[in-house]
Design an enzyme around this catalytic site. Structure first.
Site, mmCIF file in Angstrom:
data_model
loop_
_atom_site.group_PDB
_atom_site.id
_atom_site.type_symbol
_atom_site.label_atom_id
_atom_site.label_comp_id
_atom_site.label_asym_id
_atom_site.label_seq_id
_atom_site.Cartn_x
_atom_site.Cartn_y
_atom_site.Cartn_z
ATOM 1 N N LYS A 10 -2.142 36.418 34.975
ATOM 2 C CA LYS A 10 -1.319 36.856 36.109
ATOM 3 C C LYS A 10 0.076 36.268 36.011
ATOM 4 O O LYS A 10 0.301 35.235 35.368
ATOM 5 C CB LYS A 10 -1.947 36.465 37.457
ATOM 6 C CG LYS A 10 -2.172 34.960 37.689
ATOM 7 C CD LYS A 10 -0.998 34.173 38.205
ATOM 8 C CE LYS A 10 -1.331 32.697 38.396
ATOM 9 N NZ LYS A 10 -0.182 31.817 38.549
ATOM 10 N N ASP A 137 -6.769 30.471 42.590
ATOM 11 C CA ASP A 137 -6.340 31.694 41.895
ATOM 12 C C ASP A 137 -7.508 32.510 41.348
ATOM 13 O O ASP A 137 -7.302 33.593 40.800
ATOM 14 C CB ASP A 137 -5.437 31.334 40.701
ATOM 15 C CG ASP A 137 -4.059 30.856 41.128
ATOM 16 O OD1 ASP A 137 -3.726 30.958 42.318
ATOM 17 O OD2 ASP A 137 -3.308 30.385 40.243
#
Ligand code: C5P
Length: 299
Positions: A10, A137
């Protein structure tokens, strides 16, 4: 019989950070975009729980029970009363300690792979719950695409994206520890009035329309000053990418990977080429996003 899951990295196109909470975490408005750099986690039945890793950064990956892939297998096995006797093999392409959720990807990947191997049939909700237990995350690594994370980043709302964005990533010579970067943020903001983190409407609009120029002027990362304070040389990498025509240059998450947005694939190649010869980073990759989250490839 084995199961392989592919999980993307990401980049944070916005990372708004609030003041430290009593539990030490920070409330965030964290806009994640999944990009096409992948780790693959393969799970195979074994005599006992074991983790192996291959890839350029494999030597830096812990192979004990602190590895998020091992922790994911242990948590799911414990919830189901199963023996976590599996071999988890990680084919690692996401930089280690790079601010691109590489460890989180391995946690989400191992969880989905064990769920498939053991036929646990966990609901999406339970998987997301275990992901949140593994780290802030990790839920995003499971879902992919683009999402706004609030709370410590684990409460996700999927975001609409109107196109594909082209990125260049410059990997640094060494890693940065996420807690250390948050502590540095606390030090730099001591005595200041840190505002509540909020998602930028301009940024969400830019994602929805798929306009790279608009996204380029809307990206932001509140952890960037802290990452630069701990790793001042990153300023040279950012400057080199900007000079090569990147629409935006920023530290990815807690860093030290730096991310450069390009108008199209040709511009991305040009930025990548300049960075490769700049002497300001270890290696350079191009990738586009959004891409889908953790995906079972087969067994
Ligand atoms: O959640 P995770 O284990 O990935 O977080 C790693 C560290 O990053 C935490 O221990 C904390 O120091 C910092 N962190 C934070 N606020 C967040 C997320 C992470 O301070 N929202």
């Amino acid at each position: 019989m084995s199961v392989t899951v592919r999980v993307p990295a990401k980049v944070n196109v916005q990372l708004a950070v609030g003041a430290a909470r009593p539990d030490g975490f920070h409330d965030l408005a964290n806009v994640f975009l999944a990009v096409g750099l992948y780790d693959e986690v393969t799970v195979t039945p074994a005599d006992e729980l074991r983790v192996t890793c291959e890839g350029p950064d494999a030597g830096q990956v812990p192979l004990d029970r602190t590895n998020l892939a091992a922790r994911a297998a242990l948590i799911l096995a414990e919830r189901r009363g199963l023996d976590p006797a599996v071999h988890l093999h990680i084919a690692k392409d996401i930089p280690v300690a790079g601010g691109m959720a590489g460890g989180s990807a391995d946690g989400a990947g191992a969880l989905l792979a064990c769920d498939a191997l053991w036929g646990t049939g966990a609901s999406r909700e339970e998987l997301l719950d275990i992901c949140a237990e593994l780290g802030s995350d990790v839920p995003f690594s499971l879902v992919g695409g683009a999402a706004l994370g609030t709370g410590r980043g684990e409460k996700l709302r999927a975001l609409e994206v109107g196109g594909t964005f082209q990125w260049v990533f410059a990997m640094a010579e060494r890693g940065l520890s996420t807690p250390a970067v948050f502590w540095e943020f606390d030090r730099l903001t001591e005595g200041l009035d840190v505002p509540e983190p909020v998602a930028s409407e301009e940024l969400l609009d830019a994602l929805a329309t798929g306009d790279p120029d608009a996204l380029g002027s809307a990206v932001s990362n509140d952890l960037q000053p802290a990452a630069l304070s701990l790793f001042p040389e990153l300023a040279d990498t950012l400057a080199a990418g900007r000079a090569a025509g990147a629409l935006a240059a920023l530290v990815s998450g807690s860093g030290p990977t730096t991310a450069f947005l390009a108008r199209d694939a040709g511009a991305a190649e040009k930025v990548a080429e300049v960075l490769r010869t700049s002497g300001t980073c270890r290696s350079v990759r191009t990738a586009s996003g959004p891409v889908q989250g953790a995906t079972v490839l087969g067994g």
